[in-house]
Design an enzyme around this catalytic site. Structure first.
Site, PDB file in Angstrom:
ATOM      1  N   HIS A   1     150.215 -45.711  -3.440  1.00 18.04           N
ATOM      2  CA  HIS A   1     149.705 -45.961  -2.086  1.00 18.04           C
ATOM      3  C   HIS A   1     150.306 -47.252  -1.541  1.00 18.04           C
ATOM      4  O   HIS A   1     150.321 -48.286  -2.217  1.00 18.04           O
ATOM      5  CB  HIS A   1     148.180 -46.061  -2.140  1.00 18.04           C
ATOM      6  CG  HIS A   1     147.571 -46.455  -0.830  1.00 18.04           C
ATOM      7  ND1 HIS A   1     147.968 -45.901   0.364  1.00 18.04           N
ATOM      8  CD2 HIS A   1     146.602 -47.374  -0.530  1.00 18.04           C
ATOM      9  CE1 HIS A   1     147.265 -46.460   1.338  1.00 18.04           C
ATOM     10  NE2 HIS A   1     146.434 -47.344   0.833  1.00 18.04           N
TER      11      HIS A   1
ATOM     12  N   CYS B   1     142.214 -43.617   1.694  1.00 19.26           N
ATOM     13  CA  CYS B   1     143.623 -43.764   1.299  1.00 19.26           C
ATOM     14  C   CYS B   1     143.985 -42.916   0.086  1.00 19.26           C
ATOM     15  O   CYS B   1     145.160 -42.665  -0.172  1.00 19.26           O
ATOM     16  CB  CYS B   1     143.939 -45.225   1.024  1.00 19.26           C
ATOM     17  SG  CYS B   1     143.626 -46.272   2.446  1.00 19.26           S
TER      18      CYS B   1
ATOM     19  N   ASN C   1     150.163 -49.580   6.149  1.00 23.98           N
ATOM     20  CA  ASN C   1     149.249 -48.753   5.354  1.00 23.98           C
ATOM     21  C   ASN C   1     148.855 -47.528   6.181  1.00 23.98           C
ATOM     22  O   ASN C   1     148.052 -47.628   7.106  1.00 23.98           O
ATOM     23  CB  ASN C   1     148.014 -49.597   4.996  1.00 23.98           C
ATOM     24  CG  ASN C   1     146.982 -48.814   4.190  1.00 23.98           C
ATOM     25  OD1 ASN C   1     147.060 -47.593   4.072  1.00 23.98           O
ATOM     26  ND2 ASN C   1     146.011 -49.526   3.646  1.00 23.98           N
TER      27      ASN C   1
HETATM   28  O1  UT7 Z   1     144.245 -49.036   1.646  1.00 31.23           O
HETATM   29  C1  UT7 Z   1     143.168 -49.316   0.833  1.00 31.23           C
HETATM   30  C2  UT7 Z   1     143.486 -50.374  -0.098  1.00 31.23           C
HETATM   31  N1  UT7 Z   1     143.693 -51.606   0.622  1.00 31.23           N
HETATM   32  C3  UT7 Z   1     143.745 -52.700  -0.058  1.00 31.23           C
HETATM   33  O2  UT7 Z   1     143.639 -52.635  -1.255  1.00 31.23           O
HETATM   34  C4  UT7 Z   1     143.921 -53.994   0.679  1.00 31.23           C
HETATM   35  C5  UT7 Z   1     143.617 -55.117  -0.265  1.00 31.23           C
HETATM   36  N2  UT7 Z   1     143.711 -56.457   0.321  1.00 31.23           N
HETATM   37  C6  UT7 Z   1     144.869 -57.001   0.779  1.00 31.23           C
HETATM   38  O3  UT7 Z   1     145.902 -56.382   0.815  1.00 31.23           O
HETATM   39  C7  UT7 Z   1     144.809 -58.461   1.160  1.00 31.23           C
HETATM   40  O4  UT7 Z   1     143.593 -59.022   0.758  1.00 31.23           O
HETATM   41  C8  UT7 Z   1     145.026 -58.716   2.688  1.00 31.23           C
HETATM   42  C9  UT7 Z   1     146.461 -58.427   3.069  1.00 31.23           C
HETATM   43  C10 UT7 Z   1     144.094 -57.851   3.492  1.00 31.23           C
HETATM   44  C11 UT7 Z   1     144.741 -60.163   3.037  1.00 31.23           C
HETATM   45  O5  UT7 Z   1     145.576 -61.021   2.282  1.00 31.23           O
HETATM   46  P1  UT7 Z   1     144.970 -62.256   1.477  1.00 31.23           P
HETATM   47  O6  UT7 Z   1     146.093 -62.959   0.865  1.00 31.23           O
HETATM   48  O7  UT7 Z   1     143.910 -61.696   0.577  1.00 31.23           O
HETATM   49  O8  UT7 Z   1     144.399 -63.149   2.650  1.00 31.23           O
HETATM   50  P2  UT7 Z   1     142.894 -63.640   2.908  1.00 31.23           P
HETATM   51  O9  UT7 Z   1     142.080 -62.548   3.466  1.00 31.23           O
HETATM   52  O10 UT7 Z   1     142.407 -64.348   1.674  1.00 31.23           O
HETATM   53  O11 UT7 Z   1     143.146 -64.720   4.010  1.00 31.23           O
HETATM   54  C12 UT7 Z   1     143.890 -65.920   3.751  1.00 31.23           C
HETATM   55  C13 UT7 Z   1     144.059 -66.679   5.047  1.00 31.23           C
HETATM   56  C14 UT7 Z   1     142.753 -66.854   5.813  1.00 31.23           C
HETATM   57  O12 UT7 Z   1     142.794 -68.132   6.443  1.00 31.23           O
HETATM   58  P3  UT7 Z   1     141.887 -69.330   5.883  1.00 31.23           P
HETATM   59  O13 UT7 Z   1     140.476 -68.820   5.944  1.00 31.23           O
HETATM   60  O14 UT7 Z   1     142.364 -69.538   4.480  1.00 31.23           O
HETATM   61  O15 UT7 Z   1     142.188 -70.436   6.813  1.00 31.23           O
HETATM   62  C15 UT7 Z   1     142.821 -65.799   6.872  1.00 31.23           C
HETATM   63  O16 UT7 Z   1     142.079 -66.119   8.018  1.00 31.23           O
HETATM   64  O17 UT7 Z   1     144.945 -65.945   5.916  1.00 31.23           O
HETATM   65  C16 UT7 Z   1     144.300 -65.768   7.184  1.00 31.23           C
HETATM   66  N3  UT7 Z   1     144.734 -64.508   7.756  1.00 31.23           N
HETATM   67  C17 UT7 Z   1     145.782 -64.382   8.594  1.00 31.23           C
HETATM   68  N4  UT7 Z   1     146.636 -65.286   9.096  1.00 31.23           N
HETATM   69  C18 UT7 Z   1     147.594 -64.824   9.919  1.00 31.23           C
HETATM   70  C19 UT7 Z   1     144.196 -63.283   7.534  1.00 31.23           C
HETATM   71  N5  UT7 Z   1     144.878 -62.363   8.227  1.00 31.23           N
HETATM   72  C20 UT7 Z   1     145.860 -63.017   8.892  1.00 31.23           C
HETATM   73  C21 UT7 Z   1     146.876 -62.605   9.768  1.00 31.23           C
HETATM   74  N6  UT7 Z   1     147.724 -63.534  10.268  1.00 31.23           N
HETATM   75  N7  UT7 Z   1     147.049 -61.313  10.124  1.00 31.23           N
END
Ligand code: UT7
Length: 325
Positions: free
Chosen positions: A252, A112, A282
């Site tokens: 980004h 990225c 992204n």
């Molecule tokens: O391009 C390079 C740079 N990229 C980044 O820096 C990305 C950095 N990370 C992020 O942007 C975020 O961490 C994400 C958008 C990827 C994820 O968001 P989050 O708030 O960190 O969610 P999480 O991974 O902690 O997941 C929270 C909950 C989980 O459920 P449980 O385990 O708490 O029951 C996931 O399973 O959200 C769930 N979840 C979803 N639910 C519905 C994860 N993805 C989805 C989804 N739809 N697409």
């Protein structure tokens, strides 16, 4: 002698995919995606399309707007991790589609951060007197590398390309400073084993399991915010300017919450932050040049403005460029 961006362009695949469409085949929701990432829709490359053609279209727009011909270019530098083939490089493919020959054309693989890295490499080479006119491209198609059964990554990525023409110029405008950083020890936070978009796209089997993009989102989130804050502070210091004087941050576009958190930590007002992650997702190395092109089109960039570009991605890599427009 420094370098200045004199024109930009962007191009996208034909197909826009909304959150509602993803909801039909994935256990996700428009509400979750929007609230956790800010993404509403993204463009995805389909079989029969070519990322090289899309990147060439973005390049042609930038070249035309710069008022030059492709044959006036001295080099082509492409930030990408989505080359259609393992080799030749993506830059060589764009070069031939532009009808140019014999100038150096090469890729920079920084995920990225690809465009921010490529811009820095171009600027450094131009300061050394190697080139006078350089095409810098950011192009990626990470949607072709996701596992469509993994909702944690599949909703995030879109495809596209952005391009900029740099000319070498004396004076106080242009790239004031760049800073690039990497931390290979964090490679497992975001990685992809597959190579060659052409093979992935033409295959009937969508990427699953080991070959697909792997991401540890929450860990990456924290490091991304901290790294981008630090590199923006450092590049401002290197250029001898105050962050208060920055007119626009074009960062980004991975996640609206990351962009806002970086701005908050830097003390930059939200109205000085450009966001279009809602419409593109992204797009990896394409996100900064696509955003810059849109910011210019929307009249958000004026002569004399200080514009901060920044990015963070797989590697990990991160970096920033500070421009006087
Ligand atoms: O391009 C390079 C740079 N990229 C980044 O820096 C990305 C950095 N990370 C992020 O942007 C975020 O961490 C994400 C958008 C990827 C994820 O968001 P989050 O708030 O960190 O969610 P999480 O991974 O902690 O997941 C929270 C909950 C989980 O459920 P449980 O385990 O708490 O029951 C996931 O399973 O959200 C769930 N979840 C979803 N639910 C519905 C994860 N993805 C989805 C989804 N739809 N697409």
């Amino acid at each position: 002698m420094g370098s200045r961006i004199v024109a930009t362009g962007r191009a996208l695949p034909r197909t826009a995919v909304s959150n509602q469409e993803l909801q039909r085949f994935m256990d996700t929701s428009d509400e979750w995606i929007k609230s956790r990432t800010g993404i509403g829709t993204r463009y995805t490359l389909r079989s029969g399309e070519s990322l090289a053609e899309i990147a060439t279209a973005a390049s042609r727009t930038a070249i035309d707007r710069a008022g030059i011909k492709a044959t006036d270019l001295d080099a082509i530098i492409v930030g990408t991790v989505s080359s259609e083939y393992t080799f030749p490089s993506f830059a060589c493919q764009i070069q031939t589609q532009l009808g140019v020959d014999s100038i150096p054309a090469f890729d920079v693989a920084a995920a990225c951060s690809g465009f921010v890295y490529a811009l820095s490499v171009a600027d450094t080479s131009m300061r050394a007197g190697d080139f006078r006119r350089v095409l810098v491209v950011g192009a990626d198609a990470l949607s072709t590398f996701v596992d469509w059964t993994d909702r944690r990554t599949a909703v995030l990525f879109g495809d596209g390309a952005g391009a900029a023409v740099l000319v070498s110029e004396p004076g106080t405008r242009g790239v004031l400073a760049s800073l690039l950083r990497s931390s290979g020890r964090h490679w497992e936070l975001l990685s992809c084993r597959a190579t060659g978009v052409r093979g992935t796209l033409d295959s009937e089997v969508r990427r699953e399991s080991e070959d697909a993009i792997k991401m540890k989102g929450p860990e990456l989130f924290k490091i991304a915010v901290k790294s981008m804050e630090e590199v923006c502070r450092q590049v401002a210091k290197r250029a001898g300017i105050e962050l208060d004087d920055v007119s626009l941050v074009v960062g980004h576009q991975a996640n609206r919450r990351i962009i806002n958190a970086v701005a908050e930590r830097l003390g930059v007002a939200f109205e000085k932050v450009f966001i279009n992650v809602d419409r593109y997702g992204n797009t990896s190395a394409a996100s900064v040049p696509i955003a810059l092109d849109e910011a210019i089109e929307q009249g958000r960039v004026h002569d004399g403005d200080l514009v901060m570009l920044n990015a963070c991605g797989g590697g990990l890599t991160w970096g920033a460029n500070l421009l006087r427009w």
